[in-house]
Design a protein around this motif. Sequence first.
Motif, mmCIF file in Angstrom:
data_model
loop_
_atom_site.group_PDB
_atom_site.id
_atom_site.type_symbol
_atom_site.label_atom_id
_atom_site.label_comp_id
_atom_site.label_asym_id
_atom_site.label_seq_id
_atom_site.Cartn_x
_atom_site.Cartn_y
_atom_site.Cartn_z
ATOM 1 N N ASP A 185 -6.744 -13.907 8.417
ATOM 2 C CA ASP A 185 -7.162 -12.799 7.554
ATOM 3 C C ASP A 185 -6.649 -12.979 6.126
ATOM 4 N N HIS A 186 -6.248 -14.210 5.783
ATOM 5 C CA HIS A 186 -5.699 -14.508 4.467
ATOM 6 C C HIS A 186 -5.880 -15.996 4.191
ATOM 7 N N SER A 244 3.287 -13.107 -2.883
ATOM 8 C CA SER A 244 2.430 -12.211 -2.108
ATOM 9 C C SER A 244 1.452 -13.046 -1.296
ATOM 10 N N MET A 245 0.824 -12.416 -0.326
ATOM 11 C CA MET A 245 -0.140 -13.117 0.506
ATOM 12 C C MET A 245 -1.466 -13.228 -0.240
ATOM 13 N N GLU A 267 -5.298 -13.253 -0.526
ATOM 14 C CA GLU A 267 -6.414 -12.709 0.238
ATOM 15 C C GLU A 267 -7.604 -13.666 0.190
ATOM 16 N N GLN A 276 4.372 -13.709 13.755
ATOM 17 C CA GLN A 276 3.833 -14.214 12.498
ATOM 18 C C GLN A 276 4.970 -14.755 11.633
ATOM 19 N N LEU A 309 5.532 -15.964 7.872
ATOM 20 C CA LEU A 309 4.939 -16.034 6.542
ATOM 21 C C LEU A 309 5.734 -17.013 5.676
ATOM 22 N N TYR A 320 3.531 -6.988 11.517
ATOM 23 C CA TYR A 320 2.523 -7.658 10.698
ATOM 24 C C TYR A 320 1.282 -6.786 10.539
ATOM 25 N N ALA A 321 0.866 -6.135 11.619
ATOM 26 C CA ALA A 321 -0.319 -5.260 11.559
ATOM 27 C C ALA A 321 -0.107 -4.136 10.549
ATOM 28 N N ARG A 371 -0.254 -5.613 6.948
ATOM 29 C CA ARG A 371 -1.613 -5.891 6.481
ATOM 30 C C ARG A 371 -2.386 -4.595 6.242
ATOM 31 N N ARG A 376 -1.593 -3.309 2.767
ATOM 32 C CA ARG A 376 -1.669 -4.253 1.645
ATOM 33 C C ARG A 376 -2.345 -3.679 0.412
ATOM 34 N N SER A 377 -3.287 -2.743 0.626
ATOM 35 C CA SER A 377 -3.992 -2.191 -0.528
ATOM 36 C C SER A 377 -3.101 -1.291 -1.381
#
Length: 290
Positions: A38-39, A73-74, A76, A205, A207, A280-281, A284, A287-288
Amino acid sequence: MDRGSLIGPVRALHDSDGWLADLRVDQTDPFFFDHPLDHVPGMLLLCGMADLVVAVTDIPAAGRVRAAMTFHSMAELGPELELCVVPLEDGRRTLRTVQGSAPVADGWVEVSSADGPAWPNRLEGSAHPPAQASLVHRVRPENVMIGDPSVADGRVAAAVVFPSEDHALSGRRPGVHRTEAVVEAGRQLSTWLTHRTGGWSLDTQILLRGVTVDLPVGMPCSLPLALRWQTVPISASRTEYRFDLIAGGDLSSDDSGDSGEAPVVGSLVYTGKIMRPEVYARFRANRSTG
């Protein structure tokens, strides 16, 4: 754009020395998207930046590359990621990745033409069964780049398994190991250690937060390589692994460089954040607003 390149056309940085390129994100790529994500994976950012550095730098046939990247940051899957390389007076180049107006990662790279080590005259590889794919977060067998690690005398060692010629991380020059493949091998060993030594479940996960490398340039493909880690406690939520890169010899030998022993020719350091699936869920989902 070269066939197989991870970047779009290189362009000049406005109002200063430097270069820009957009990262190509192909979600059908069998290596970078070995399984659904998802990234954008950190290794794709690293390899794309390496492509840009190679495009604007005279890489010596032998020497050393020293580099570091920190992920803030991750990344997208959209919008586009822009990569930037800016030269400095001391020969070091700064690196930056931006998505929209947000910084994603930054770092530096330095390539020298210093004489490389004297490689062993007799280069004899041996077959190493691959590590279990799930323990290095890979699905496709051809993407596993370490041998099954061995544990002895407080050390963990794993052979570096190099990919086939048509792989995303195959060598740029015939007969020469690709630096990014060594970096991926180290990332896989850090993942393996988190599960097997740290005891974290396979659905954890991990990262990628930072990578630092000091490696030779121009290592021949006939040279057997391995990664070695001195056992230290693993944190409950954050990992930091330092690996020695050893060339030839017995994986269990000392690193003094004497005849018959495996010399240390480089090093890699990885830092990461460990997250259980439910954490992690939530991460994510937020994230917004992060």
